[in-house]
Design a protein around this motif. Sequence first.
Motif, PDB file in Angstrom:
ATOM      1  N   VAL A  51       0.805  -1.186   0.097  1.00  0.00           N
ATOM      2  CA  VAL A  51       0.180   0.057   0.132  1.00  0.00           C
ATOM      3  C   VAL A  51       0.943   1.290   0.230  1.00  0.00           C
ATOM      4  N   ARG A  52       0.741   2.176  -0.895  1.00  0.00           N
ATOM      5  CA  ARG A  52       1.399   3.452  -1.087  1.00  0.00           C
ATOM      6  C   ARG A  52       0.212   4.485  -1.018  1.00  0.00           C
ATOM      7  N   HIS A  53       0.764   5.569   0.098  1.00  0.00           N
ATOM      8  CA  HIS A  53      -0.057   6.791   0.168  1.00  0.00           C
ATOM      9  C   HIS A  53       0.232   7.854  -0.860  1.00  0.00           C
ATOM     10  N   ASP A  90      -7.394   4.644   5.452  1.00  0.00           N
ATOM     11  CA  ASP A  90      -7.814   3.559   5.277  1.00  0.00           C
ATOM     12  C   ASP A  90      -7.449   2.910   3.856  1.00  0.00           C
ATOM     13  N   ALA A  91      -6.644   1.667   3.721  1.00  0.00           N
ATOM     14  CA  ALA A  91      -6.330   1.205   2.378  1.00  0.00           C
ATOM     15  C   ALA A  91      -7.371   0.631   1.852  1.00  0.00           C
ATOM     16  N   SER A  95      -9.979   2.142  -3.145  1.00  0.00           N
ATOM     17  CA  SER A  95      -8.739   1.480  -3.660  1.00  0.00           C
ATOM     18  C   SER A  95      -8.871   0.198  -4.498  1.00  0.00           C
ATOM     19  N   GLY A  96      -9.927  -0.470  -4.373  1.00  0.00           N
ATOM     20  CA  GLY A  96     -10.218  -1.978  -4.847  1.00  0.00           C
ATOM     21  C   GLY A  96      -9.668  -2.875  -4.323  1.00  0.00           C
ATOM     22  N   LEU A  97      -9.168  -2.587  -2.897  1.00  0.00           N
ATOM     23  CA  LEU A  97      -8.343  -3.584  -2.169  1.00  0.00           C
ATOM     24  C   LEU A  97      -9.336  -4.823  -1.875  1.00  0.00           C
TER      25      LEU A  97
END
Length: 189
Positions: A51-53, A90-91, A95-97
């Motif tokens: 995960v990249r902010h 929140d990841a 994001s599609g996570l």
Amino acid sequence: MTEQPVSLIIIDMQQGMKGSAARPRNNPDAENNIQQLLMAWRGADWPIVHVRHISRSPDSPFWPGQPGAAFQPELAPADNEHIVEKNVPDAFILSGLERWLHVRGIGRVVLVGVSTNNSVEATARTAGNLGFATLVVSDATFAFDKNDYTGVPRSADEVHAMSLANLDKEYATVMCTKDVLKQFKLQAG
């Protein structure tokens, strides 16, 4: 082996976090523990998410194209590892996570990274609320000194411990690196 895939999710381990060293932090070995888990997951050929902010503020070290937005080289994704970009702590948000995990039948996630009381806690809360069996690795996350709401200075250890207390047995299970490796029968990297 476990009966269901387990994904390692590495949160915000970017160059800009090294620049945050001006603020006192805890868990100086967190990066080494993250690297051990990353190598173990790679050795088992299990799914890994980085995960990249990406900041919405041009003066942030996490603004696109800034050196701070790049992954730390020792924790950089391999070509076959999934990358999620986020603009909020929140990841899972926009994001599609969640979909990526569900499509692969992944119901268990192991969270590591920074910072414990911000992106790690936000992501763990959502993961737990979405029904993922969520594990947060206590010595593979870290926090920074912070004043509480009333202005009382709190050490990074206090901030970290309270954040883990907020999560444990409510949204996630909290374990250390050694116990995670043992539980999943993985070899340290």
